[in-house]
Design a protein around this motif. Sequence first.
Motif, PDB file in Angstrom:
ATOM      1  N   ILE A  74       0.840  -1.207   0.000  1.00  0.00           N
ATOM      2  CA  ILE A  74       0.000   0.000   0.000  1.00  0.00           C
ATOM      3  C   ILE A  74       0.869   1.249   0.000  1.00  0.00           C
ATOM      4  CG2 ILE A  74      -1.642   1.355   1.376  1.00  0.00           C
ATOM      5  CD1 ILE A  74      -2.816  -1.378   2.308  1.00  0.00           C
ATOM      6  N   MET A  75       1.905   1.273   0.842  1.00  0.00           N
ATOM      7  CA  MET A  75       2.786   2.445   0.912  1.00  0.00           C
ATOM      8  C   MET A  75       3.550   2.651  -0.391  1.00  0.00           C
ATOM      9  SD  MET A  75       4.243   2.506   4.813  1.00  0.00           S
ATOM     10  CE  MET A  75       4.769   0.808   4.848  1.00  0.00           C
ATOM     11  N   LEU A  76       4.040   1.558  -0.981  1.00  0.00           N
ATOM     12  CA  LEU A  76       4.775   1.677  -2.238  1.00  0.00           C
ATOM     13  C   LEU A  76       3.879   2.202  -3.357  1.00  0.00           C
ATOM     14  CD1 LEU A  76       6.919  -1.602  -2.110  1.00  0.00           C
ATOM     15  CD2 LEU A  76       7.791   0.752  -2.009  1.00  0.00           C
ATOM     16  N   LEU A  77       2.661   1.680  -3.443  1.00  0.00           N
ATOM     17  CA  LEU A  77       1.735   2.142  -4.480  1.00  0.00           C
ATOM     18  C   LEU A  77       1.347   3.607  -4.281  1.00  0.00           C
ATOM     19  CD1 LEU A  77      -0.615  -0.966  -4.898  1.00  0.00           C
ATOM     20  CD2 LEU A  77       1.084  -0.099  -6.528  1.00  0.00           C
ATOM     21  N   ALA A  78       1.089   3.985  -3.024  1.00  0.00           N
ATOM     22  CA  ALA A  78       0.735   5.385  -2.740  1.00  0.00           C
ATOM     23  C   ALA A  78       1.891   6.314  -3.079  1.00  0.00           C
ATOM     24  CB  ALA A  78       0.333   5.534  -1.271  1.00  0.00           C
ATOM     25  N   ASP A  79       3.118   5.908  -2.721  1.00  0.00           N
ATOM     26  CA  ASP A  79       4.293   6.726  -3.039  1.00  0.00           C
ATOM     27  C   ASP A  79       4.490   6.841  -4.551  1.00  0.00           C
ATOM     28  OD1 ASP A  79       5.000   7.342  -0.452  1.00  0.00           O
ATOM     29  OD2 ASP A  79       6.502   5.759  -0.261  1.00  0.00           O
ATOM     30  N   LEU A  80       4.300   5.726  -5.253  1.00  0.00           N
ATOM     31  CA  LEU A  80       4.477   5.723  -6.702  1.00  0.00           C
ATOM     32  C   LEU A  80       3.468   6.646  -7.388  1.00  0.00           C
ATOM     33  CD1 LEU A  80       6.119   4.504  -9.002  1.00  0.00           C
ATOM     34  CD2 LEU A  80       4.465   2.627  -9.078  1.00  0.00           C
ATOM     35  N   LEU A  81       2.229   6.593  -6.931  1.00  0.00           N
ATOM     36  CA  LEU A  81       1.203   7.459  -7.525  1.00  0.00           C
ATOM     37  C   LEU A  81       1.494   8.932  -7.232  1.00  0.00           C
ATOM     38  CD1 LEU A  81      -1.328   7.424  -9.223  1.00  0.00           C
ATOM     39  CD2 LEU A  81      -2.674   7.256  -7.154  1.00  0.00           C
ATOM     40  N   ALA A  82       1.960   9.231  -6.026  1.00  0.00           N
ATOM     41  CA  ALA A  82       2.326  10.608  -5.683  1.00  0.00           C
ATOM     42  C   ALA A  82       3.477  11.091  -6.564  1.00  0.00           C
ATOM     43  CB  ALA A  82       2.703  10.709  -4.208  1.00  0.00           C
ATOM     44  N   ALA A  83       4.445  10.217  -6.824  1.00  0.00           N
ATOM     45  CA  ALA A  83       5.567  10.581  -7.694  1.00  0.00           C
ATOM     46  C   ALA A  83       5.091  10.828  -9.122  1.00  0.00           C
ATOM     47  CB  ALA A  83       6.634   9.489  -7.669  1.00  0.00           C
ATOM     48  N   LEU A  84       4.159  10.011  -9.594  1.00  0.00           N
ATOM     49  CA  LEU A  84       3.608  10.215 -10.937  1.00  0.00           C
ATOM     50  C   LEU A  84       2.879  11.557 -11.021  1.00  0.00           C
ATOM     51  CD1 LEU A  84       2.328   6.624 -11.797  1.00  0.00           C
ATOM     52  CD2 LEU A  84       4.288   7.822 -12.794  1.00  0.00           C
ATOM     53  N   CYS A  85       2.191  11.923  -9.956  1.00  0.00           N
ATOM     54  CA  CYS A  85       1.526  13.234  -9.914  1.00  0.00           C
ATOM     55  C   CYS A  85       2.555  14.360  -9.997  1.00  0.00           C
ATOM     56  CB  CYS A  85       0.692  13.365  -8.641  1.00  0.00           C
ATOM     57  SG  CYS A  85      -0.832  12.396  -8.656  1.00  0.00           S
ATOM     58  N   SER A  86       3.663  14.222  -9.251  1.00  0.00           N
ATOM     59  CA  SER A  86       4.719  15.236  -9.290  1.00  0.00           C
ATOM     60  C   SER A  86       5.349  15.311 -10.680  1.00  0.00           C
ATOM     61  CB  SER A  86       5.799  14.928  -8.249  1.00  0.00           C
ATOM     62  OG  SER A  86       5.291  15.094  -6.940  1.00  0.00           O
ATOM     63  N   LEU A  87       5.571  14.154 -11.301  1.00  0.00           N
ATOM     64  CA  LEU A  87       6.121  14.135 -12.659  1.00  0.00           C
ATOM     65  C   LEU A  87       5.185  14.830 -13.648  1.00  0.00           C
ATOM     66  CD1 LEU A  87       7.693  10.563 -13.050  1.00  0.00           C
ATOM     67  CD2 LEU A  87       8.851  12.758 -13.377  1.00  0.00           C
ATOM     68  N   THR A  88       3.896  14.599 -13.480  1.00  0.00           N
ATOM     69  CA  THR A  88       2.903  15.233 -14.352  1.00  0.00           C
ATOM     70  C   THR A  88       2.957  16.750 -14.208  1.00  0.00           C
ATOM     71  OG1 THR A  88       1.470  13.293 -14.206  1.00  0.00           O
ATOM     72  CG2 THR A  88       0.446  15.348 -14.916  1.00  0.00           C
ATOM     73  N   VAL A  89       3.001  17.222 -12.962  1.00  0.00           N
ATOM     74  CA  VAL A  89       3.087  18.669 -12.718  1.00  0.00           C
ATOM     75  C   VAL A  89       4.369  19.223 -13.330  1.00  0.00           C
ATOM     76  CG1 VAL A  89       3.338  20.439 -10.933  1.00  0.00           C
ATOM     77  CG2 VAL A  89       1.632  18.639 -10.664  1.00  0.00           C
ATOM     78  N   ALA A  90       5.490  18.493 -13.159  1.00  0.00           N
ATOM     79  CA  ALA A  90       6.761  18.956 -13.720  1.00  0.00           C
ATOM     80  C   ALA A  90       6.692  19.039 -15.245  1.00  0.00           C
ATOM     81  CB  ALA A  90       7.889  18.027 -13.291  1.00  0.00           C
ATOM     82  N   ALA A  91       6.106  18.018 -15.877  1.00  0.00           N
ATOM     83  CA  ALA A  91       5.995  18.013 -17.339  1.00  0.00           C
ATOM     84  C   ALA A  91       5.127  19.163 -17.827  1.00  0.00           C
ATOM     85  CB  ALA A  91       5.422  16.672 -17.812  1.00  0.00           C
ATOM     86  N   LEU A  92       4.028  19.418 -17.128  1.00  0.00           N
ATOM     87  CA  LEU A  92       3.160  20.533 -17.505  1.00  0.00           C
ATOM     88  C   LEU A  92       3.852  21.868 -17.298  1.00  0.00           C
ATOM     89  CD1 LEU A  92      -0.194  19.194 -15.994  1.00  0.00           C
ATOM     90  CD2 LEU A  92       0.254  19.594 -18.434  1.00  0.00           C
ATOM     91  N   ALA A  93       4.635  21.980 -16.208  1.00  0.00           N
ATOM     92  CA  ALA A  93       5.357  23.227 -15.937  1.00  0.00           C
ATOM     93  C   ALA A  93       6.428  23.477 -17.004  1.00  0.00           C
ATOM     94  CB  ALA A  93       5.986  23.189 -14.547  1.00  0.00           C
ATOM     95  N   VAL A  94       7.162  22.431 -17.374  1.00  0.00           N
ATOM     96  CA  VAL A  94       8.222  22.563 -18.382  1.00  0.00           C
ATOM     97  C   VAL A  94       7.631  22.963 -19.736  1.00  0.00           C
ATOM     98  CG1 VAL A  94       9.904  21.249 -19.750  1.00  0.00           C
ATOM     99  CG2 VAL A  94       9.881  21.048 -17.259  1.00  0.00           C
ATOM    100  N   SER A  95       6.476  22.385 -20.063  1.00  0.00           N
ATOM    101  CA  SER A  95       5.844  22.683 -21.359  1.00  0.00           C
ATOM    102  C   SER A  95       5.100  24.021 -21.350  1.00  0.00           C
ATOM    103  CB  SER A  95       4.881  21.567 -21.744  1.00  0.00           C
ATOM    104  OG  SER A  95       3.768  21.532 -20.861  1.00  0.00           O
TER     105      SER A  95
END
Length: 196
Positions: A74-95
């Motif tokens: 559960i912790m690994l999946l929650a952390d992974l999803l949070a990281a994907l959210c951060s990556l999404t924000v970073a990609a949107l910010a860069v673009s």
Amino acid sequence: MKDRQYRNFIIFWFSQSVSQLGSSMTSFALIIWSYGRTGSAMSVSLMTFCTWLPYIAASIAAGPVIDRYRKKTIMLLADLLAALCSLTVAALAVSGNLAVWHIFIVNGITGFMNAFQFPAETVAVGMLVPKEKYSQASGLNSFTSSLLTVVTPVMAASLSSFAGLKGVIVFDLATFLFAFSVLLFRIKIPENAGGT
């Protein structure tokens, strides 16, 4: 055996504290970014609302899920999803396409996952720490919470001032990789017999 268990907790506590620092800094940097973009206190309030509403709603179902499944998973999946959210924000910010409503969605997903992450982490600590060390473990967790409250705004604002939102997110992702690797490869959480 108990000393080894407690050492494992210390490693787990440290890695999760580092990850929480990165996540907290990103949350604070997003508030700065949102206010700078809109000049509206309402947008900042809505960011908080979008985090806590899914958290409260999901908390109703979180207990049975945490009881049934492996806390580490559960912790690994929650952390992974949070990281994907951060990556999404970073990609949107860069673009140059990041908008405040994107942050509302990301905060909603993060709030939903935190409803499972935090209780699973609490149960995991109970499984890692020998009973006679509960008060020490509680003290360390309280210390982390207090320290993050004090240092997060300063560190997020400082890093954001010279590296921007993208720099804060890169720091967040680095702390995620550290904590995720430690949890995946180093920490063994004794599970209940019924866990799957």
